[in-house]
Design a protein around this motif. Structure first.
Motif, PDB file in Angstrom:
ATOM      1  N   ARG A   7       0.522  -1.768   0.672  1.00 56.07           N
ATOM      2  CA  ARG A   7       0.105   0.105   0.245  1.00 56.07           C
ATOM      3  C   ARG A   7       0.498   1.610   0.320  1.00 56.07           C
ATOM      4  O   ARG A   7       0.720   1.758  -0.918  1.00 56.07           O
ATOM      5  N   ALA A   8       2.196   1.518   0.815  1.00 53.46           N
ATOM      6  CA  ALA A   8       2.632   2.543   0.361  1.00 53.46           C
ATOM      7  C   ALA A   8       3.446   2.443  -0.955  1.00 53.46           C
ATOM      8  O   ALA A   8       3.730   3.705  -1.426  1.00 53.46           O
ATOM      9  N   ILE A   9       3.712   1.884  -1.370  1.00 52.36           N
ATOM     10  CA  ILE A   9       4.122   1.954  -2.797  1.00 52.36           C
ATOM     11  C   ILE A   9       3.226   2.083  -3.491  1.00 52.36           C
ATOM     12  O   ILE A   9       3.316   3.186  -4.503  1.00 52.36           O
ATOM     13  N   GLN A  10       2.081   1.619  -3.782  1.00 58.02           N
ATOM     14  CA  GLN A  10       1.040   2.473  -4.520  1.00 58.02           C
ATOM     15  C   GLN A  10       0.551   3.920  -4.215  1.00 58.02           C
ATOM     16  O   GLN A  10       0.233   4.384  -5.363  1.00 58.02           O
ATOM     17  N   ILE A  11       0.971   4.443  -2.699  1.00 63.51           N
ATOM     18  CA  ILE A  11       0.734   5.923  -1.996  1.00 63.51           C
ATOM     19  C   ILE A  11       1.404   6.330  -3.579  1.00 63.51           C
ATOM     20  O   ILE A  11       1.083   7.312  -3.453  1.00 63.51           O
ATOM     21  N   LEU A  12       2.727   5.837  -3.187  1.00 65.95           N
ATOM     22  CA  LEU A  12       3.892   6.655  -4.180  1.00 65.95           C
ATOM     23  C   LEU A  12       3.342   6.782  -5.731  1.00 65.95           C
ATOM     24  O   LEU A  12       3.925   7.816  -6.220  1.00 65.95           O
ATOM     25  N   ARG A  13       3.361   5.472  -6.132  1.00 61.34           N
ATOM     26  CA  ARG A  13       3.117   5.642  -6.904  1.00 61.34           C
ATOM     27  C   ARG A  13       1.597   6.330  -7.783  1.00 61.34           C
ATOM     28  O   ARG A  13       1.676   6.824  -8.648  1.00 61.34           O
ATOM     29  N   GLU A  14       0.790   6.195  -6.878  1.00 64.08           N
ATOM     30  CA  GLU A  14      -0.307   7.185  -7.114  1.00 64.08           C
ATOM     31  C   GLU A  14      -0.032   8.801  -7.225  1.00 64.08           C
ATOM     32  O   GLU A  14      -0.493  10.270  -8.085  1.00 64.08           O
ATOM     33  N   LEU A  15       0.882   9.528  -6.406  1.00 64.02           N
ATOM     34  CA  LEU A  15       1.608  11.148  -6.136  1.00 64.02           C
ATOM     35  C   LEU A  15       2.595  11.286  -7.692  1.00 64.02           C
ATOM     36  O   LEU A  15       2.433  12.039  -8.147  1.00 64.02           O
ATOM     37  N   ALA A  16       2.848   9.853  -7.650  1.00 66.93           N
ATOM     38  CA  ALA A  16       4.263  10.597  -8.946  1.00 66.93           C
ATOM     39  C   ALA A  16       3.231  10.769  -9.992  1.00 66.93           C
ATOM     40  O   ALA A  16       3.237  10.764 -11.337  1.00 66.93           O
ATOM     41  N   SER A  17       1.828   9.207 -10.587  1.00 66.93           N
ATOM     42  CA  SER A  17       1.031   9.430 -11.326  1.00 66.93           C
ATOM     43  C   SER A  17       0.311  10.282 -11.607  1.00 66.93           C
ATOM     44  O   SER A  17      -0.364  11.248 -12.902  1.00 66.93           O
ATOM     45  N   ARG A  43       2.229   9.345   7.314  1.00 66.62           N
ATOM     46  CA  ARG A  43       3.271   9.823   8.021  1.00 66.62           C
ATOM     47  C   ARG A  43       4.468   9.044   7.934  1.00 66.62           C
ATOM     48  O   ARG A  43       5.254   9.823   8.395  1.00 66.62           O
ATOM     49  N   THR A  44       4.044   7.706   7.908  1.00 66.93           N
ATOM     50  CA  THR A  44       5.443   6.956   8.115  1.00 66.93           C
ATOM     51  C   THR A  44       6.161   7.810   7.101  1.00 66.93           C
ATOM     52  O   THR A  44       7.376   7.811   7.093  1.00 66.93           O
ATOM     53  N   LEU A  45       5.608   7.382   5.554  1.00 68.26           N
ATOM     54  CA  LEU A  45       6.033   8.044   4.747  1.00 68.26           C
ATOM     55  C   LEU A  45       7.279   9.472   4.723  1.00 68.26           C
ATOM     56  O   LEU A  45       8.021   9.480   3.860  1.00 68.26           O
ATOM     57  N   GLU A  46       6.750  10.371   5.686  1.00 68.59           N
ATOM     58  CA  GLU A  46       6.783  11.156   5.453  1.00 68.59           C
ATOM     59  C   GLU A  46       7.625  11.737   6.335  1.00 68.59           C
ATOM     60  O   GLU A  46       8.959  12.309   6.102  1.00 68.59           O
ATOM     61  N   ALA A  47       8.153  10.666   8.228  1.00 67.35           N
ATOM     62  CA  ALA A  47       9.007  10.792   8.412  1.00 67.35           C
ATOM     63  C   ALA A  47      10.694  10.428   7.984  1.00 67.35           C
ATOM     64  O   ALA A  47      11.142  10.778   8.307  1.00 67.35           O
ATOM     65  N   VAL A  51       7.789  11.034   1.088  1.00 72.15           N
ATOM     66  CA  VAL A  51       6.442  11.749   1.158  1.00 72.15           C
ATOM     67  C   VAL A  51       7.202  13.290   1.691  1.00 72.15           C
ATOM     68  O   VAL A  51       7.702  13.378   2.932  1.00 72.15           O
ATOM     69  N   VAL A  52       6.649  14.747   1.438  1.00 69.42           N
ATOM     70  CA  VAL A  52       6.243  15.758   1.950  1.00 69.42           C
ATOM     71  C   VAL A  52       4.131  16.480   2.050  1.00 69.42           C
ATOM     72  O   VAL A  52       3.851  15.764   0.715  1.00 69.42           O
ATOM     73  N   GLN A  53       4.301  16.931   2.965  1.00 71.30           N
ATOM     74  CA  GLN A  53       2.903  17.604   3.146  1.00 71.30           C
ATOM     75  C   GLN A  53       2.940  19.277   2.945  1.00 71.30           C
ATOM     76  O   GLN A  53       3.999  19.787   3.627  1.00 71.30           O
ATOM     77  N   ASP A  54       2.272  19.591   2.281  1.00 71.16           N
ATOM     78  CA  ASP A  54       1.686  21.038   2.097  1.00 71.16           C
ATOM     79  C   ASP A  54       1.305  21.528   2.959  1.00 71.16           C
ATOM     80  O   ASP A  54       0.345  21.195   3.682  1.00 71.16           O
ATOM     81  N   ARG A  55       1.615  22.814   3.808  1.00 70.09           N
ATOM     82  CA  ARG A  55       0.998  22.767   5.313  1.00 70.09           C
ATOM     83  C   ARG A  55       0.113  23.786   4.884  1.00 70.09           C
ATOM     84  O   ARG A  55      -0.678  23.813   5.301  1.00 70.09           O
ATOM     85  N   GLU A  56      -0.070  24.481   3.841  1.00 70.07           N
ATOM     86  CA  GLU A  56      -1.360  24.947   3.327  1.00 70.07           C
ATOM     87  C   GLU A  56      -2.193  24.508   3.194  1.00 70.07           C
ATOM     88  O   GLU A  56      -3.613  24.233   3.783  1.00 70.07           O
ATOM     89  N   SER A  57      -2.857  23.650   1.790  1.00 70.38           N
ATOM     90  CA  SER A  57      -3.670  22.304   1.685  1.00 70.38           C
ATOM     91  C   SER A  57      -3.516  21.093   2.173  1.00 70.38           C
ATOM     92  O   SER A  57      -4.467  20.522   2.477  1.00 70.38           O
ATOM     93  N   GLY A  63       8.296  13.016  -1.889  1.00 66.64           N
ATOM     94  CA  GLY A  63       9.443  13.864  -1.665  1.00 66.64           C
ATOM     95  C   GLY A  63      10.957  13.745  -1.668  1.00 66.64           C
ATOM     96  O   GLY A  63      11.214  13.453  -2.876  1.00 66.64           O
ATOM     97  N   PRO A  64      11.892  14.129  -1.126  1.00 67.90           N
ATOM     98  CA  PRO A  64      13.235  14.560  -1.685  1.00 67.90           C
ATOM     99  C   PRO A  64      13.853  13.176  -1.389  1.00 67.90           C
ATOM    100  O   PRO A  64      15.441  12.613  -2.529  1.00 67.90           O
ATOM    101  N   ASP A  65      14.055  12.424  -0.524  1.00 67.75           N
ATOM    102  CA  ASP A  65      14.878  11.119  -1.019  1.00 67.75           C
ATOM    103  C   ASP A  65      14.265  10.202  -1.571  1.00 67.75           C
ATOM    104  O   ASP A  65      15.354   8.925  -1.653  1.00 67.75           O
TER     105      ASP A  65
END
Length: 259
Positions: A7-17, A43-47, A51-57, A63-65
Motif C-alpha cells: 500500500r505504501a508503494i501504491q501511494i507513491l505511485r499514485e502521487l507520481a502519476s 505519516r510514516t512515509l513523511e518521517a 513524501v512531504v505535506q504541503d502545510r497550506e493545503s 519527497g526529496p529522498d
C-alpha cells in the motif's frame, strides 16, 4: 506479500502519476483503503522523507529522498554504467541523441541519455517512462523477451500518444517478428509527432535481453531512405558491442542482433 508495504508503494505511485499533490481522502478513494490507514502510512512515509505535506493545503507530494534512491539505482544499474562510452560514441557517429532503456512493466525507463553532439538546447530525458509499444526501444526489448512476457505485452491495452500510435496487436506482433529478422526496431512518430527512433536490443552474459539502445531524432533525418540503413547498422553494431561488454558471447550477440 506484506500488505502495508504494498500500500505504501501504491501511494507513491499514485502521487507520481496523479500529482503534484493529493489529500488523504483522495488517496483513500484511489486505493480503496480506509482514511486512517492511509493517514498512518503517509505519516510514516513523511518521517522517512519520501513524501512531504504541503502545510497550506495539507495535501501530500513526493519527497526529496526519492531523488537519492533514484540516483542510487542509476549509479548501480549495470546497463547504464556500461553504456556511457558506447552511447557517446553512437551519438558522435550518427549525430543524433542516444537513449538507453530498460523494461519496467509495460513501459520503458530511460536510464541514460547522450545528447546530440550539435544543435538546439536539449532536455535531459533520464527517468522518462514511455509505453513500450510507442517507441523503438520498447519494441526491440519486447521482440527478444521470453514468449510469456511478449504475449503479456501484446495482450495489454496499447497506448495512444499520437495518431500514428499502433493499437492493433497483430500489427505490433508483425513488427516484433521483423525486429527478430533485422536486429533493430523502428518507431515512426508513434511517441511524438515529428520524431522517430531506431533501436536494438542489448543482452547480458546469460543471453537474456536486458534493455535497448537507440537513436532519437527528427523523422526526416532518421527514416530518410538515404540514411535509415546506415543509421540502423550503427545502432545494431553499438548494441552488439555493449552486449559483449555486459558479458554476452560474441556469437550470441551477433545472432540476436541480426549480425
Amino acid at each position: 506479500m506484506v500488505q502495508s508495504v504494498q500500500r505504501a508503494i501504491q501511494i507513491l505511485r499514485e502521487l507520481a502519476s496523479a500529482g503534484p499533490r493529493l489529500g488523504v481522502s483522495e488517496l483513500a478513494d484511489r486505493l480503496g483503503v480506509a482514511k486512517p490507514t492511509v493517514h498512518a502510512l503517509l505519516r510514516t512515509l513523511e518521517a522517512e522523507h519520501v513524501v512531504v505535506q504541503d502545510r497550506e493545503s495539507s495535501k501530500y507530494q513526493l519527497g526529496p529522498d526519492l531523488v537519492l534512491l533514484g540516483n542510487a539505482y542509476l549509479d548501480t544499474q549495470e546497463l547504464r554504467t556500461r553504456s556511457l562510452t558506447w552511447a557517446d560514441q553512437l551519438a558522435t557517429r550518427t549525430g543524433e541523441a542516444v537513449w538507453v532503456a530498460v523494461l519496467t512493466g509495460d513501459h520503458v525507463l530511460v536510464v541514460h541519455h547522450a545528447f546530440r553532439p550539435e544543435g538546439a538546447v536539449q532536455i535531459l530525458e533520464v527517468g522518462a517512462s514511455i509505453p513500450w509499444s510507442t517507441c523503438a526501444l520498447g519494441k526491440a526489448i519486447a521482440a527478444h523477451s521470453p514468449a510469456a512476457d511478449r504475449e503479456r505485452l501484446l495482450g495489454g491495452e496499447p497506448a495512444v500518444l499520437t495518431g500514428a500510435s499502433i493499437t492493433d496487436p497483430g500489427v505490433l506482433a508483425d513488427q516484433l517478428d521483423e525486429v527478430l529478422k533485422t536486429g533493430y526496431a523502428v518507431e515512426d512518430q508513434e511517441c511524438a509527432i515529428g520524431d522517430a527512433g531506431i533501436a536494438a536490443p542489448v543482452f547480458d552474459r546469460s543471453g537474456d535481453v536486458v534493455g535497448a539502445i537507440g537513436i532519437i531524432g527528427p523523422v526526416e533525418r532518421l527514416l530518410a531512405e538515404t540514411a535509415r540503413q546506415e543509421l540502423a547498422v550503427a545502432v545494431r553494431e553499438t548494441a552488439r558491442n555493449l552486449s559483449r561488454d555486459l558479458g554476452a558471447s560474441r556469437g550470441s550477440a551477433m545472432r540476436r542482433t541480426g549480425g
